[in-house]
Design an enzyme around this catalytic site. Sequence first.
Site, PDB file in Angstrom:
ATOM      1  N   SER A  26       0.820  -1.215   0.000  1.00 19.92           N
ATOM      2  CA  SER A  26       0.000   0.000   0.000  1.00 19.92           C
ATOM      3  C   SER A  26       0.853   1.263   0.000  1.00 19.92           C
ATOM      4  O   SER A  26       0.748   2.100  -0.890  1.00 19.92           O
ATOM      5  CB  SER A  26      -0.929  -0.001   1.212  1.00 19.92           C
ATOM      6  OG  SER A  26      -1.630   1.231   1.316  1.00 19.92           O
ATOM      7  N   SER A  50       5.972 -12.542  -6.678  1.00 17.06           N
ATOM      8  CA  SER A  50       4.775 -12.244  -5.890  1.00 17.06           C
ATOM      9  C   SER A  50       3.879 -11.279  -6.651  1.00 17.06           C
ATOM     10  O   SER A  50       4.270 -10.701  -7.672  1.00 17.06           O
ATOM     11  CB  SER A  50       5.164 -11.630  -4.545  1.00 17.06           C
ATOM     12  OG  SER A  50       5.772 -10.355  -4.749  1.00 17.06           O
ATOM     13  N   GLU A  83       5.901  -7.048  11.898  1.00 21.88           N
ATOM     14  CA  GLU A  83       6.398  -8.309  12.453  1.00 21.88           C
ATOM     15  C   GLU A  83       7.445  -8.974  11.566  1.00 21.88           C
ATOM     16  O   GLU A  83       8.105  -9.925  11.991  1.00 21.88           O
ATOM     17  CB  GLU A  83       5.240  -9.270  12.717  1.00 21.88           C
ATOM     18  CG  GLU A  83       4.505  -9.761  11.482  1.00 21.88           C
ATOM     19  CD  GLU A  83       3.395  -8.829  11.021  1.00 21.88           C
ATOM     20  OE1 GLU A  83       2.614  -9.251  10.150  1.00 21.88           O
ATOM     21  OE2 GLU A  83       3.312  -7.678  11.512  1.00 21.88           O
ATOM     22  N   HIS A 107       6.603   3.770  10.285  1.00 16.87           N
ATOM     23  CA  HIS A 107       6.043   3.475  11.606  1.00 16.87           C
ATOM     24  C   HIS A 107       7.220   3.126  12.499  1.00 16.87           C
ATOM     25  O   HIS A 107       8.152   2.451  12.077  1.00 16.87           O
ATOM     26  CB  HIS A 107       5.045   2.324  11.531  1.00 16.87           C
ATOM     27  CG  HIS A 107       4.422   1.953  12.842  1.00 16.87           C
ATOM     28  ND1 HIS A 107       4.029   2.891  13.777  1.00 16.87           N
ATOM     29  CD2 HIS A 107       4.119   0.741  13.380  1.00 16.87           C
ATOM     30  CE1 HIS A 107       3.496   2.271  14.819  1.00 16.87           C
ATOM     31  NE2 HIS A 107       3.549   0.968  14.602  1.00 16.87           N
ATOM     32  N   GLU A 194      -5.195   2.624  17.501  1.00  9.07           N
ATOM     33  CA  GLU A 194      -5.703   1.395  16.892  1.00  9.07           C
ATOM     34  C   GLU A 194      -6.459   0.540  17.901  1.00  9.07           C
ATOM     35  O   GLU A 194      -7.547   0.030  17.616  1.00  9.07           O
ATOM     36  CB  GLU A 194      -4.538   0.584  16.310  1.00  9.07           C
ATOM     37  CG  GLU A 194      -3.874   1.224  15.101  1.00  9.07           C
ATOM     38  CD  GLU A 194      -2.577   0.542  14.721  1.00  9.07           C
ATOM     39  OE1 GLU A 194      -2.050   0.854  13.642  1.00  9.07           O
ATOM     40  OE2 GLU A 194      -2.070  -0.302  15.504  1.00  9.07           O
ATOM     41  N   GLU A 230     -24.814   2.942   9.291  1.00  5.82           N
ATOM     42  CA  GLU A 230     -24.908   4.397   9.412  1.00  5.82           C
ATOM     43  C   GLU A 230     -23.690   5.021  10.095  1.00  5.82           C
ATOM     44  O   GLU A 230     -23.561   6.249  10.138  1.00  5.82           O
ATOM     45  CB  GLU A 230     -26.194   4.772  10.153  1.00  5.82           C
ATOM     46  CG  GLU A 230     -27.444   4.443   9.342  1.00  5.82           C
ATOM     47  CD  GLU A 230     -28.728   4.940   9.980  1.00  5.82           C
ATOM     48  OE1 GLU A 230     -28.651   5.839  10.844  1.00  5.82           O
ATOM     49  OE2 GLU A 230     -29.799   4.435   9.613  1.00  5.82           O
TER      50      GLU A 230
END
Length: 332
Positions: A26, A50, A83, A107, A194, A230
């Site tokens: 991403s 891949s 990880e 991150h 998160e 909603e």
Amino acid sequence: MKIYYDQDADLQYLDGKTVAVIGYGSQGHAQSQNLRDSGVKVVVADIPSSENWKKAEEAQFQPLTADEAAREADIIQILVPDEKQAALYRESIAPNLRPGKALVFSHGFNIHFKQIVPPPDVDVFMVAPKGPGHLVRRMYEEGAGVPSLVAVEQDYSGQALNLALAYAKGIGATRAGVIQTTFKEETETDLFGEQAVLCGGITELIRAGFDTLVDAGYQPEIAYFECLHEMKLIVDLIYEGGISTMRYSISDTAEYGDLTRGKRIITEATREEMKKILKEIQDGVFAREWLLENQVGRPVYNALRRKEQNHLIETVGARLRGMMPWLKKKVI
């Protein structure tokens, strides 16, 4: 709070340097293409054959293995899952580091929790877009950018911040603004958000509401609409203008219910539990738990995931979403 913009960053700090983006997922696909379009020399790496490797080729890159990319690059951006980063670093990146190279992260988990400990003669910095990769790419192509965070953990060259800002400019982030932070602050707040709000908090709230209505005899389909479907309408209003805009936009009845009942849901006990969750993050308890879970094959993770996937809200939701042609089916 320090915020940097285009005028504070200079792409010349990347002149003559090769940036390796390891992990063409991403963020990887967006950051690598944006950097290339900004005139930066970029190589990308992923697992040979891949899907990501094929996507990189489709984007006119000639993908390399992580080892090859790390050897060739001066600046190495690590964009594989948290990880997997430590093993990748040990096996493919560390052997190819030399004095003056730079490591980049989006991150701070592995640096902050010392799963990756770089040698003292390299720069270590972070550029973390506050949006998914497809948005980072789309905003860049539209001449805009996604706000991002920047942090310097190790400044061997004396130019780590300038390199970080140049990198941020290369992906379009300084068009929107780049906020200075630390690896510690980014990591701990990201994990807390998160766990307590964005993922853990909201999913439990939705499901608790759904279960309450179904247990009281209401149709699951109606419960789904009221407690999950909603949610997007409300979140979009909050996203666009904050909580006050959301309250301005809903009915007075809804706002009165919000103001008088909301604190009965998020009680002082809930807030105390949030503090405990934050403490577990700060003390490294969560990090150790997650790393151990991966080392033993993720038994708890897999069992919980299977259980959650079988909840009634999932089957009801799948059926109702089939009635909504405007929703594109996502392949997970």
